[in-house]
Design an enzyme around this catalytic site. Structure first.
Site, mmCIF file in Angstrom:
data_model
loop_
_atom_site.group_PDB
_atom_site.id
_atom_site.type_symbol
_atom_site.label_atom_id
_atom_site.label_comp_id
_atom_site.label_asym_id
_atom_site.label_seq_id
_atom_site.Cartn_x
_atom_site.Cartn_y
_atom_site.Cartn_z
ATOM 1 N N ASN A 168 0.801 -1.222 0.000
ATOM 2 C CA ASN A 168 0.000 0.000 0.000
ATOM 3 C C ASN A 168 0.839 1.280 0.000
ATOM 4 O O ASN A 168 0.398 2.300 -0.508
ATOM 5 C CB ASN A 168 -0.920 -0.026 1.237
ATOM 6 C CG ASN A 168 -1.529 1.315 1.532
ATOM 7 O OD1 ASN A 168 -2.512 1.723 0.888
ATOM 8 N ND2 ASN A 168 -0.951 2.052 2.486
ATOM 9 N N SER B 103 -3.789 2.841 -8.835
ATOM 10 C CA SER B 103 -4.717 3.964 -8.957
ATOM 11 C C SER B 103 -5.253 3.987 -10.376
ATOM 12 O O SER B 103 -4.536 3.648 -11.328
ATOM 13 C CB SER B 103 -4.001 5.285 -8.671
ATOM 14 O OG SER B 103 -4.857 6.365 -9.014
ATOM 15 N N ALA C 153 5.271 11.783 -12.871
ATOM 16 C CA ALA C 153 5.883 10.827 -11.936
ATOM 17 C C ALA C 153 4.834 9.842 -11.406
ATOM 18 O O ALA C 153 4.970 8.626 -11.554
ATOM 19 C CB ALA C 153 6.544 11.570 -10.772
ATOM 20 N N TYR C 154 3.787 10.378 -10.801
ATOM 21 C CA TYR C 154 2.827 9.519 -10.096
ATOM 22 C C TYR C 154 2.049 8.586 -11.029
ATOM 23 O O TYR C 154 2.073 7.358 -10.852
ATOM 24 C CB TYR C 154 1.857 10.377 -9.288
ATOM 25 C CG TYR C 154 0.896 9.577 -8.443
ATOM 26 C CD1 TYR C 154 1.356 8.758 -7.419
ATOM 27 C CD2 TYR C 154 -0.475 9.650 -8.654
ATOM 28 C CE1 TYR C 154 0.479 8.019 -6.635
ATOM 29 C CE2 TYR C 154 -1.370 8.929 -7.872
ATOM 30 C CZ TYR C 154 -0.887 8.115 -6.868
ATOM 31 O OH TYR C 154 -1.760 7.386 -6.094
ATOM 32 N N VAL D 286 -9.688 9.292 -2.354
ATOM 33 C CA VAL D 286 -9.862 9.185 -0.898
ATOM 34 C C VAL D 286 -9.198 10.366 -0.191
ATOM 35 O O VAL D 286 -8.073 10.755 -0.546
ATOM 36 C CB VAL D 286 -9.228 7.862 -0.409
ATOM 37 C CG1 VAL D 286 -9.369 7.740 1.098
ATOM 38 C CG2 VAL D 286 -9.886 6.675 -1.110
ATOM 39 N N THR E 248 -6.952 11.801 2.062
ATOM 40 C CA THR E 248 -5.784 11.440 2.880
ATOM 41 C C THR E 248 -4.716 12.520 2.700
ATOM 42 O O THR E 248 -4.843 13.417 1.858
ATOM 43 C CB THR E 248 -5.172 10.086 2.434
ATOM 44 O OG1 THR E 248 -4.639 10.250 1.116
ATOM 45 C CG2 THR E 248 -6.185 8.953 2.447
HETATM 46 P P1 NAP Z 1 -1.061 8.524 2.759
HETATM 47 O O1 NAP Z 1 -2.099 8.825 3.776
HETATM 48 O O2 NAP Z 1 -0.098 9.592 2.351
HETATM 49 O O3 NAP Z 1 -0.275 7.215 3.215
HETATM 50 C C1 NAP Z 1 0.843 6.771 2.517
HETATM 51 C C2 NAP Z 1 1.539 5.762 3.390
HETATM 52 O O4 NAP Z 1 2.695 5.264 2.686
HETATM 53 C C3 NAP Z 1 2.040 6.357 4.702
HETATM 54 O O5 NAP Z 1 1.903 5.423 5.734
HETATM 55 C C4 NAP Z 1 3.515 6.593 4.409
HETATM 56 O O6 NAP Z 1 4.338 6.609 5.576
HETATM 57 C C5 NAP Z 1 3.790 5.364 3.562
HETATM 58 N N1 NAP Z 1 5.058 5.436 2.867
HETATM 59 C C6 NAP Z 1 5.461 6.330 1.927
HETATM 60 N N2 NAP Z 1 6.729 6.058 1.566
HETATM 61 C C7 NAP Z 1 7.124 4.972 2.278
HETATM 62 C C8 NAP Z 1 8.313 4.219 2.360
HETATM 63 N N3 NAP Z 1 9.403 4.535 1.631
HETATM 64 N N4 NAP Z 1 8.359 3.151 3.184
HETATM 65 C C9 NAP Z 1 7.288 2.816 3.937
HETATM 66 N N5 NAP Z 1 6.141 3.509 3.933
HETATM 67 C C10 NAP Z 1 6.068 4.567 3.110
HETATM 68 O O7 NAP Z 1 -1.730 8.064 1.373
HETATM 69 P P2 NAP Z 1 -2.967 7.111 1.012
HETATM 70 O O8 NAP Z 1 -3.899 7.938 0.223
HETATM 71 O O9 NAP Z 1 -3.442 6.373 2.193
HETATM 72 O O10 NAP Z 1 -2.246 6.154 -0.037
HETATM 73 C C11 NAP Z 1 -2.113 4.763 0.128
HETATM 74 C C12 NAP Z 1 -1.962 4.147 -1.252
HETATM 75 O O11 NAP Z 1 -3.156 4.347 -2.014
HETATM 76 C C13 NAP Z 1 -0.823 4.736 -2.088
HETATM 77 O O12 NAP Z 1 -0.146 3.714 -2.793
HETATM 78 C C14 NAP Z 1 -1.546 5.645 -3.057
HETATM 79 O O13 NAP Z 1 -0.820 5.858 -4.250
HETATM 80 C C15 NAP Z 1 -2.829 4.868 -3.276
HETATM 81 N N6 NAP Z 1 -3.928 5.675 -3.784
HETATM 82 C C16 NAP Z 1 -4.458 6.671 -3.046
HETATM 83 C C17 NAP Z 1 -5.535 7.408 -3.570
HETATM 84 C C18 NAP Z 1 -6.191 8.504 -2.788
HETATM 85 O O14 NAP Z 1 -7.127 9.149 -3.335
HETATM 86 N N7 NAP Z 1 -5.774 8.812 -1.557
HETATM 87 C C19 NAP Z 1 -6.029 7.127 -4.849
HETATM 88 C C20 NAP Z 1 -5.455 6.101 -5.575
HETATM 89 C C21 NAP Z 1 -4.412 5.373 -5.037
HETATM 90 P P3 NAP Z 1 4.766 7.989 6.323
HETATM 91 O O15 NAP Z 1 3.621 8.360 7.226
HETATM 92 O O16 NAP Z 1 5.999 7.581 7.050
HETATM 93 O O17 NAP Z 1 5.014 9.013 5.257
#
Ligand code: NAP
Length: 246
Positions: free
Chosen positions: A93, A147, A168-169, A202, A204
Site C-alpha cells: 500500500n 490507482s 511521476a505519479y 480518498v 488522505t
Molecule cells: P497517505 O495517507 O499519504 O499514506 C501513505 C503511506 O505510505 C504512509 O503510511 C507513508 O508513511 C507510507 N510510505 C510512503 N513512503 C514509504 C516508504 N518509503 N516506506 C514505507 N512507507 C512509506 O496516502 P494514502 O492515500 O493512504 O495512499 C495509500 C496508497 O493508495 C498509495 O499507494 C496511493 O498511491 C494509493 N492511492 C491513493 C488514492 C487517494 O485518493 N488517496 C487514490 C489512488 C491510489 P509515512 O507516514 O511515514 O510518510
C-alpha cells in the site's frame, strides 16, 4: 493439512504504509475479520501510535519497521514476519505522489525517480522478500495498491477523468500495473493470487485531504483482494465497481 483445518488458523497480513490513511484502514479491516496484522511503517512513533490504536480497537496488531526503499529494512521485516510464524497476505500500500502537478517537459527527475523507487521498485523489493513466506501459506494473496490514474485506457479516453498531468505519479502506477501482470504470469501455476487495487479518490495526506471517499471506503477493495477465495482472480485490476481497464 486439510483446507477446513486451515480455515481455523489465524491468518497474518502485512500492510505497508499502514500507519495512516488507506493502509491504516486496511489493517483495521483485516483485523476486524480476525486477521493478525503487521503494521508496516518506517517511522517508529507513527508506527507505534497506529499499533496502539489498532489494539485498542481489538485488532491483533504488531509493528513491522519497514521502509520500502531500503533493502536492509525490508530484509529485516521479512525476518520479523518469519519469527512471527509466516505470512498469508501482503498488501503493498505504501506510496507517494511527489506532487500531483508534474508536466513531462519540466519534470524534476529526482521526483520521478523517487516515485518509481517507492511505488514500483519498493513493491518489487517487498514482494520478493515476502514471497518465500507467502509460498508457505495455504492461500497466499498479494495486493498492489494502484490507482485509476495509472490506467492507460482512462488516460487516453477523452471522456474519462484521469486526473492532472503527473509524469511521476500516474506513470509509476501504470508501471506498477504492468509489474502486477508480470508477477501473475510467473505465479500462474501457484496458489498465489496477485491483483492491483484502486481505492477511488480518498481524503488522505496524499492529496491534501481533497478526496471525496473515506479511508475506510478506500480500503474495501484491497481487503476483498487480500481475502479472495482460492478460485478468485489473479493478474487483475479492480475497484469497488469491478474491473478497472488497464
Ligand atoms: P497517505 O495517507 O499519504 O499514506 C501513505 C503511506 O505510505 C504512509 O503510511 C507513508 O508513511 C507510507 N510510505 C510512503 N513512503 C514509504 C516508504 N518509503 N516506506 C514505507 N512507507 C512509506 O496516502 P494514502 O492515500 O493512504 O495512499 C495509500 C496508497 O493508495 C498509495 O499507494 C496511493 O498511491 C494509493 N492511492 C491513493 C488514492 C487517494 O485518493 N488517496 C487514490 C489512488 C491510489 P509515512 O507516514 O511515514 O510518510
Amino acid at each position: 493439512m486439510s483446507t477446513d483445518t486451515n480455515q481455523d488458523i489465524q491468518k497474518t497480513a502485512l500492510v505497508t504504509g499502514a500507519n495512516k490513511g488507506i493502509g491504516y484502514e486496511i489493517a483495521a479491516g483485516l483485523g476486524a475479520l480476525g486477521w493478525r496484522v503487521g503494521v508496516g511503517a518506517r517511522d517508529e512513533q507513527r508506527r507505534e501510535e497506529a499499533v496502539t490504536r489498532l489494539r485498542e480497537a481489538g485488532v491483533d496488531a504488531f509493528g513491522v519497521p519497514l521502509d520500502v526503499t531500503d533493502d536492509a529494512s525490508v530484509a529485516a521485516a521479512a525476518r520479523l514476519l518469519e519469527e512471527r510464524g509466516g505470512l498469508d497476505a501482503l498488501v503493498n500500500n505504501a506510496g507517494i505522489t511527489g506532487g500531483m502537478a508534474q508536466t513531462p517537459s519540466t519534470a524534476d527527475l529526482d521526483v520521478v525517480r523517487d516515485a518509481v523507487e517507492t511505488n514500483v521498485i519498493g513493491v518489487i523489493r517487498v514482494t520478493n522478500a515476502m514471497l518465500p513466506l507467502l509460498r508457505r501459506s495455504s492461500a497466499p494473496r498479494i495486493v498492489n495498491m494502484s490507482s485509476s490514474v495509472g490506467s492507460l485506457a482512462r488516460q487516453t479516453d477523452p471522456d474519462a477523468d484521469s486526473g492532472p498531468v503527473a509524469v511521476a505519479y500516474s506513470p509509476s502506477k501504470s508501471f506498477l500495473n504492468a509489474v502486477t501482470v508480470q508477477y501473475a504470469k510467473e505465479l500462474a501455476n501457484s496458489p498465489v493470487l496477485i491483483n492491483a487495487a484502486c481505492p477511488g479518490f480518498v481524503a488522505t495526506d496524499l492529496n491534501g485531504f481533497r478526496g471525496h471517499r473515506t479511508p475506510e471506503q478506500g480500503a474495501a477493495t484491497a481487503i476483498r483482494l487480500a481475502t479472495l477465495p482460492d478460485d478468485g482472480p489473479t493478474g487483475g485490476f479492480f475497484d469497488d465497481d469491478g474491473v478497472v481497464p488497464w
